[in-house]
Structures are given as C-alpha cells and as structure tokens.
Design an enzyme around this catalytic site. Structure first.
Site, short mmCIF file in Angstrom:
data_model
loop_
_atom_site.label_atom_id
_atom_site.label_comp_id
_atom_site.label_asym_id
_atom_site.label_seq_id
_atom_site.Cartn_x
_atom_site.Cartn_y
_atom_site.Cartn_z
N CYS A 110 -1.34 0.08 -6.60
CA CYS A 110 -2.39 -0.47 -5.75
C CYS A 110 -1.67 -1.89 -4.87
O CYS A 110 -0.33 -2.23 -5.14
CB CYS A 110 -3.32 -1.15 -6.52
N GLY A 111 -2.28 -2.18 -3.83
CA GLY A 111 -1.73 -3.25 -2.97
C GLY A 111 -2.45 -4.70 -3.39
O GLY A 111 -2.65 -4.96 -4.39
#
Length: 284
Positions: A125-126
């Site tokens: 995920c960012g």
C-alpha cells in the site's frame, strides 16, 4: 538460496523448490520476485541528508521510483530534481548501498507538510491518511475537459497488452505492473514491482525525469485493484484515465469523480465497469 552477499539485487531471485504433483515430488529451480527495502533520501544544502521514505520494492528503475514517489506526494515539482544517485556513504554496509538513493534538488529542501511525517511504506500500500487528503486538495486541481474519447475495443485490449510486456512476471508470476498507453491503445511504457503503487511511481518518475509531465491524453493500466493511492499518483501526473483489472475502492471512485478523472474497473475480456468520467468512453 538468495543472492550472494554484497551484490546488487536484481528483479528476480533464484531458489530451490519441491514441486508436488499428485503423489510425485520433484525438486527443481524456481525464480522469485525480489523484494528489498529502498531508502529515499533528500540531500540537504549543508551536505547532509534527510530520509523521506522507506519502501519495499522490486529492484530496478530505482531512480524512477524515487522521483515518482516524490512527485506523486508533492514533495517536489517537475524540474526540481538535479540528480539521483545510489548512496556511497561509508556508514552504509556495501550490501545496502544499492538499497539507498540520494535525491539532490536544484534548490533547498522544501519545508512542506508532506515532510512533517516520516514516510514508511510497504509493497502492498502507499501513503494515505487525512494529511495526505488535505495536501492533495491543496496541490491538485480538477482535470480540464480534454475531448479525449476512448472506444471499448481499445479498453478491452489493454490487459493483454500489459501482460505481454511483463517480462519479470513471466519468470516469477509474482509482480504487479503499471502500463502507460495512448488513447489509441499504443503502449508507451511499462514498469513492474511487487507493489502496485511502486510500479506506478516508476512510471511517473520515468515521465518526470524525461520531461513528459503532465501525461494528458494517456491511460494508466494497472494489474491489480485501483485504490486511492493509484488515483492520487495518476492525478499528480495529469493522467486522465485509470483502468484496473480488479475493483476500485470507494475513496478512489470519490477522488476520480471530484477531480474529473475516468476510472474503469473489472476490465477483463470484453467487459468492464466505468465508475467515473463516462464521457471519455465512446459508446453507441
């Protein structure tokens, strides 16, 4: 069996595996997608450095990844980057030097809200959260009406075109990909990584370092789902259309509608869902 010590990591790592087929076991060689940490540092005017991100990634196109991350998060603007290099500091062991990059800016290191937090991301995920949302509204504007029209036939060809360009995936079966295409479906560039957002960062970094931003008139095709981080990075790069083989998130749909982007999900075979920006899809 991993990579030898003190060597530069590659996109795939050779190992041994026992393959079971029914009651038969066969020992054979296998290739894994390499996952290694990457530390992104900004060089300070006094000659020091400041760590702004640590992410797990697949080695390869590391400078593009660093540039794309900084551009997508609003830490820098196109043209701010003077140079990017692997770190050769003596305090780093040799094995870690290809896992650390230093970005030198043309001006002073910016004092932006994004730097008030220490970015630690994963390959899954960012970076997100309330601070990221507020910052996005401050630095991005809705995309203008561009007259871009894309036919369903072109959309339906994107997943196969992306898959054909995934060289490392063909060896490992364990990588995501992000591809940049023209409105006519011509492939412009493809990047692979264990993380969806990393693959997009590499594409945005490639465009930024080659002075191609903004990417108006282009489409982004991703191999997984379309989350908020993917849409945020596409918006920062000026990409009006994002397509994914899987589902978008609710926040991604909200972002696309608010900023005038086209968002296509479940793009498989000859079918898809258009969640936002339907005016860019030309149908009878």
């Amino acid at each position: 069996m991993g990579k030898p010590p003190n060597t530069r990591p590659g996109p795939s790592t050779r190992t041994r595996v026992r393959r079971l087929t029914g009651a038969v076991a066969v020992d054979r060689r296998d290739d894994l997608a390499t996952e290694e940490p990457l530390e992104v540092r900004l060089a300070t005017p006094g000659g020091g450095h400041r760590t702004v991100a640590i992410t797990m990634r697949t080695p390869g196109h590391d400078f593009e990844l660093a540039a794309g991350f900084l551009l997508g998060e609003g830490v820098v603007r196109p043209g701010d980057i003077a140079s990017i290099a692997y770190c050769t500091d003596e305090d780093l062991p040799p094995a870690a030097r290809y896992n650390t990059v230093t970005v030198r800016l043309r001006g002073p290191v910016p004092e932006l809200p994004a730097l008030d937090r220490h970015f630690v991301t994963s390959s899954a995920c960012g970076v997100c959260g309330a601070a990221g949302l507020d910052n996005l509204h401050e630095r991005c504007r809705p995309l203008p009406e561009d007259g871009l029209r894309i036919t369903p036939k072109i959309l339906y060809g994107l997943p196969d075109a992306l898959r054909r360009a995934q060289g490392v995936f063909g060896k490992t079966g364990g990588l995501h990909a992000a591809g940049l295409f023209t409105a006519e479906g011509a492939r412009v560039a493809v990047r692979e990584d264990v993380g969806r957002h990393n693959a997009v960062d590499k594409l945005v970094g490639w465009a930024g370092l080659s002075e191609r931003l903004p990417l108006s008139g282009h489409m982004l095709m991703v191999s997984g789902r379309a989350g908020y981080e993917i849409l945020q990075k596409a918006l920062a790069a000026g990409i009006p259309t994002v397509c994914a083989v899987s589902a978008p998130s609710s926040l991604a749909v909200d972002l696309a509608r608010e900023f005038g982007m086209t968002l296509v999900g479940f793009l498989r075979g000859e079918g898809c869902n258009v969640y936002a920006g339907q005016e860019r899809i030309s149908v009878e």
